[in-house]
Design a protein around this motif. Structure first.
Motif, mmCIF file in Angstrom:
data_model
loop_
_atom_site.group_PDB
_atom_site.id
_atom_site.type_symbol
_atom_site.label_atom_id
_atom_site.label_comp_id
_atom_site.label_asym_id
_atom_site.label_seq_id
_atom_site.Cartn_x
_atom_site.Cartn_y
_atom_site.Cartn_z
ATOM 1 N N GLN A 23 3.981 3.836 3.444
ATOM 2 C CA GLN A 23 4.037 2.485 4.033
ATOM 3 C C GLN A 23 3.640 1.437 2.996
ATOM 4 O O GLN A 23 4.242 0.371 2.902
ATOM 5 C CB GLN A 23 3.047 2.392 5.204
ATOM 6 N N ILE A 24 2.598 1.772 2.251
ATOM 7 C CA ILE A 24 2.128 0.826 1.216
ATOM 8 C C ILE A 24 3.197 0.663 0.138
ATOM 9 O O ILE A 24 3.521 -0.447 -0.283
ATOM 10 C CB ILE A 24 0.785 1.319 0.622
ATOM 11 N N GLU A 25 3.780 1.779 -0.257
ATOM 12 C CA GLU A 25 4.804 1.745 -1.304
ATOM 13 C C GLU A 25 5.974 0.852 -0.887
ATOM 14 O O GLU A 25 6.556 0.139 -1.704
ATOM 15 C CB GLU A 25 5.294 3.174 -1.592
ATOM 16 N N THR A 44 6.829 -6.534 -2.675
ATOM 17 C CA THR A 44 7.219 -7.841 -2.138
ATOM 18 C C THR A 44 6.012 -8.645 -1.663
ATOM 19 O O THR A 44 6.096 -9.861 -1.540
ATOM 20 C CB THR A 44 8.214 -7.662 -0.975
ATOM 21 N N ALA A 45 4.893 -7.983 -1.419
ATOM 22 C CA ALA A 45 3.700 -8.696 -0.938
ATOM 23 C C ALA A 45 3.084 -9.553 -2.035
ATOM 24 O O ALA A 45 2.466 -10.573 -1.774
ATOM 25 C CB ALA A 45 2.680 -7.708 -0.420
ATOM 26 N N VAL A 59 -6.321 -1.573 6.752
ATOM 27 C CA VAL A 59 -6.611 -2.994 6.508
ATOM 28 C C VAL A 59 -5.739 -3.511 5.364
ATOM 29 O O VAL A 59 -5.201 -4.624 5.420
ATOM 30 C CB VAL A 59 -8.112 -3.200 6.188
ATOM 31 N N LEU A 60 -5.577 -2.673 4.355
ATOM 32 C CA LEU A 60 -4.741 -3.083 3.221
ATOM 33 C C LEU A 60 -3.299 -3.320 3.671
ATOM 34 O O LEU A 60 -2.669 -4.315 3.283
ATOM 35 C CB LEU A 60 -4.800 -2.024 2.115
ATOM 36 N N ILE A 61 -2.782 -2.427 4.507
ATOM 37 C CA ILE A 61 -1.395 -2.582 4.969
ATOM 38 C C ILE A 61 -1.239 -3.903 5.731
ATOM 39 O O ILE A 61 -0.275 -4.646 5.523
ATOM 40 C CB ILE A 61 -0.980 -1.361 5.837
ATOM 41 N N LYS A 94 1.158 -6.996 4.629
ATOM 42 C CA LYS A 94 2.176 -7.573 5.521
ATOM 43 C C LYS A 94 1.976 -9.083 5.618
ATOM 44 O O LYS A 94 2.937 -9.857 5.548
ATOM 45 C CB LYS A 94 2.064 -6.954 6.922
ATOM 46 N N ALA A 95 0.711 -9.507 5.764
ATOM 47 C CA ALA A 95 0.424 -10.944 5.878
ATOM 48 C C ALA A 95 0.834 -11.667 4.596
ATOM 49 O O ALA A 95 1.433 -12.747 4.639
ATOM 50 C CB ALA A 95 -1.060 -11.147 6.149
#
Ligand code: ATP
Ligand code: MG
Length: 517
Positions: free
Chosen positions: A400-402, A407-408, A436-438, A442-443
Motif C-alpha cells: 500500500q505504501i509503495e 505521488t505523495a 498512520v503513515l499511510i 494519502k493526505a
C-alpha cells in the motif's frame, strides 16, 4: 703585580664560565663521552623543542609509543583530554619501553627535566620543562635499521593519528572576536553526528555511486598528482528541505573520517577573510557551505543583469552588489583558485533548496563535480527508514505504501517524524505506525498541486521559478539549467524512471554544465 692582575682576571673569567657551565657539568660531559665510547649502544635524543620550534618527530614518537606504552610499559601516564572520550597513554617520566624492528631491539625512555635556573636561554621564552625521548639502539644495528625505523615510526604515527583523532566540527561564527584575540579563525567542537550511509534513506544505486566516488577520491593521491589537478572534490546537494542534505554531509564525514568546516558565509566580511579561513583549514577536511543561495548574492549574474534592465521598478542603488561582503568571484576563487590548492584531500560541499538560483559558473564541473539530487521519500528510501525506526524489512502494509509514496511527495524527514512518534517500543508492533503513515501519505497526495509545480521548497521561490515561461528560462540560464528546473518539477517517480537510463545526476550535471560554459 701584573701577574696577580692576570690571575685575578682569569679567576673572574672562570667564575663567569662557571655560572653558565658549572664544573660538574663539564666533568659529567667527560664521563658520559667515555661511557658512550665504551657502551654497546648508541643513544639518540628526540627533544620536544629544538631552538624555538617544536619538533615534529617528538610528536610522532609520542603517538607511536602511545599504542605500545599501555601494553608493555611499566610506567605510563593516563589522561582523558577535555571533551574527549578516549584515554591517552604516554610514557611516564623515566618510563622505558622496548620495541622491535627488523629483528633489532630498541628502547625508548621518556625524560622530563626542569631547566636549571643558572642556564641562560639564548632563545627567549621556553617551557619550564625540557622533555625528550631517548632512543637506545645497539651500535651493531644502528646503520642497518635506524633510518628505516624512524620512517616506520612517522608513517605509523600519521596513520594512528588519523584513526584515533576525533573528528572536529569547526565554525567561523563570531570568529572576528576570536581571531583578533587568539589569531584563530575557526572554533571547534567534537563532531558526533550519528548519521551514516547505513542510516541514510537514499536509493541504493545512488548511495553506492556516492560511496564509490568518495572511495576513489580518497585513494586518488597519485591520480590527481599525475593529471595535474589539486586533490579536491566538490559536491552540490540540492533538494527540498528535510530530504537529508545535512544528514548526507554527516554521513560523508563519518565515512571519510575528515573534519568538517561549516563555513557561515554571512559572517565573512570580505574575500580576503574568506581566503584566510581557507588557509586555516587542514588537509583531509570537508568544507561545507549550507543553503548557499541564502548566504550571499550568488544568484545567476546573467539573470540578475536582465532583471535590472527589464524591471520597471526604480533602479537599485549603485554599489548594492558591493554590499555583499563576499562576492561570487571570491567564492569561485575559494573553490578552485590558486589558494584552494594550499591543502590537499579536501571535499567542498554546497547545499541548496534552489539549484536554479545559483550562477552556472558555480555549478560547472571541476567546481561542483557531482550534483546530488536529494529527492522526496521513495519506496526504497522508506524501506531503509522502516528498518532503522521499526526494525522491519517487510510488512503486509508495504505494498500500500509503495503504491502511493511517490505521488505523495513526503520528505524523509516527514516520514521519520511519523515513524519515531508512532513506533511502539513496548510491543514492537509496527502496524500502527505504518497505518498512520499511510493516512499521512494519502493526505499529502490530495494536497494542492503546488508541489508538483516545483514548489518543493517553502511555497514561495519555487512558484516564482515555475511561473517563468520555459523559453525565457532557457534564454537566460541556458538549456541545461532549465532542464534541471523541469527535472526538479518532476515527481519523484518520474525522476527514478529517468535514472534508469543509466546516467547519473553527476553525469547529467557535468554534461549540462559543459554546455553552460
Ligand atoms: N535521507 C534521509 N535519510 C535519513 N533521515 C533523513 C533523511 N532526510 C531527512 N532525514 C531526517 O530528517 C531530519 C532533517 O534532515 P536534514 O537536516 O538532513 O534535511 P536537509 O535536507 O538538510 O534540510 P534543510 O534543507 O532544511 O537543511 C534528519 O535529522 C533526519 O532524521
Ligand atoms: Mg540542512
Amino acid at each position: 703585580m701584573d701577574l696577580w692582575t692576570s690571575f685575578g682576571s682569569l679567576l673572574g673569567l672562570f667564575a663567569f664560565i662557571q655560572t653558565i657551565m658549572p664544573v660538574e657539568y663539564a666533568l659529567g660531559r667527560l664521563g658520559s663521552s667515555l661511557f658512550d665510547y665504551l657502551s654497546w649502544y648508541n643513544y639518540f635524543e628526540v627533544h620536544e623543542i629544538v631552538g624555538i620550534n617544536s619538533n615534529d618527530l617528538y610528536s610522532w614518537v609520542q603517538i607511536y609509543l602511545s599504542s605500545t606504552a599501555f601494553t608493555s610499559a611499566q610506567r605510563a601516564t593516563l589522561c582523558i583530554p577535555k571533551n574527549s572520550k578516549k584515554t591517552n597513554y604516554t610514557l611516564a617520566n623515566s618510563g622505558k619501553v622496548c620495541d622491535k624492528f627488523k629483528g633489532a631491539n630498541v628502547w625508548w625512555q621518556h625524560i622530563s627535566d626542569e631547566y636549571r635556573q643558572s642556564q641562560i636561554s639564548f632563545w627567549g621564552e621556553r617551557p619550564d620543562e625540557k622533555r625528550y625521548y631517548t632512543l637506545q639502539i645497539s651500535k651493531r644495528d644502528r646503520d642497518r635499521v635506524l633510518q628505516d625505523y624512524i620512517d616506520h615510526i612517522t608513517t605509523q604515527a600519521k596513520k594512528l593519528e588519523f584513526l584515533n583523532k576525533e573528528k572536529q566540527l569547526y565554525t567561523n561564527s563570531r570568529s572576528q572576536h576570536n581571531y583578533e584575540f587568539n589569531r584563530k579563525p575557526w572554533e571547534s567542537v567534537p563532531f558526533e553526528h550519528p548519521s551514516t550511509f547505513d542510516t541514510l534513506a537514499l536509493d541504493t544505486a545512488k548511495k553506492q555511486e556516492i560511496l564509490n566516488d568518495l572511495q576513489e577520491f580518497m585513494r586518488g593521491k597519485e591520480f590527481y598528482h599525475r593529471v595535474g589537478r589539486s586533490w579536491k572534490r566538490g559536491y552540490l546537494l540540492y533538494g527540498p528541505p528535510g530530504t537529508g542534505k545535512s544528514s548526507m554531509i554527516a554521513a560523508i564525514a563519518n565515512f571519510t573520517g575528515y573534519d568538517v568546516y561549516d563555513l557561515e558565509l554571512t559572517e565573512v566580511k570580505s574575500n580576503a577573510e574568506l581566503r584566510k579561513l581557507l588557509i586555516h583549514t587542514t588537509n583531509k577536511s570537508i568544507i561545507v557551505i549550507e543553503d548557499i543561495d541564502c548566504s550571499v548574492n550568488l544568484s545567476d549574474r546573467a539573470k540578475r543583469k536582465k532583471e535590472k534592465t527589464t524591471s520597471e521598478m526604480p533602479a537599485k542603488p549603485k554599489g548594492e552588489d558591493e554590499e555583499s561582503r563576499v562576492t561570487l568571484s571570491g567564492l569561485l576563487n575559494f573553490t578552485d583558485g590558486l589558494w584552494s590548492c594550499c591543502g590537499s584531500e579536501r571535499i567542498i560541499i554546497f547545499t541548496t533548496n534552489h539549484i536554479d538560483k545559483l550562477d552556472p559558473a558555480l555549478l560547472r564541473s571541476g567546481r561542483m563535480d557531482m550534483h546530488i539530487f536529494m529527492s522526496y521519500c521513495t519506496f526504497p528510501a522508506f524501506k531503509i527508514l522502516a528498518q532503522n525506526y521499526l526494525l522491519i524489512s517487510d510488512h503486509e502494509l508495504f505494498p500500500q505504501i509503495e503504491a502511493i509514496i511517490d505521488t505523495a511527495m513526503m520528505t524523509p524527514a516527514d516520514v521519520s517524524e511519523i515513524l519515531i512518534k508512532k513506533r511502539d517500543s513496548v510491543t514492537e508492533d509496527p502496524t500502527e505506525a505504518l497505518e498512520v503513515l499511510i493516512e499521512a501519505l494519502k493526505a499529502a497526495k490530495d494536497k494542492p498541486k503546488a508541489k508538483e509545480q516545483g514548489d518543493f521548497a517553502d511555497g514561495s521561490e519555487g512558484v516564482e521559478a515555475t511561473d517563468m515561461p520555459q523559453d525565457e528560462i532557457k534564454e537566460e540560464v541556458g538549456n541545461s539549467l532549465a532542464d534541471k528546473r523541469s527535472a526538479k518539477q518532476q515527481t519523484t517517480s518520474e525522476r527514478i524512471e529517468k535514472s534508469s537510463d543509466g546516467k547519473s545526476d553527476c553525469e547529467r550535471g557535468a554534461a549540462s554544465n559543459q554546455g553552460e560554459e
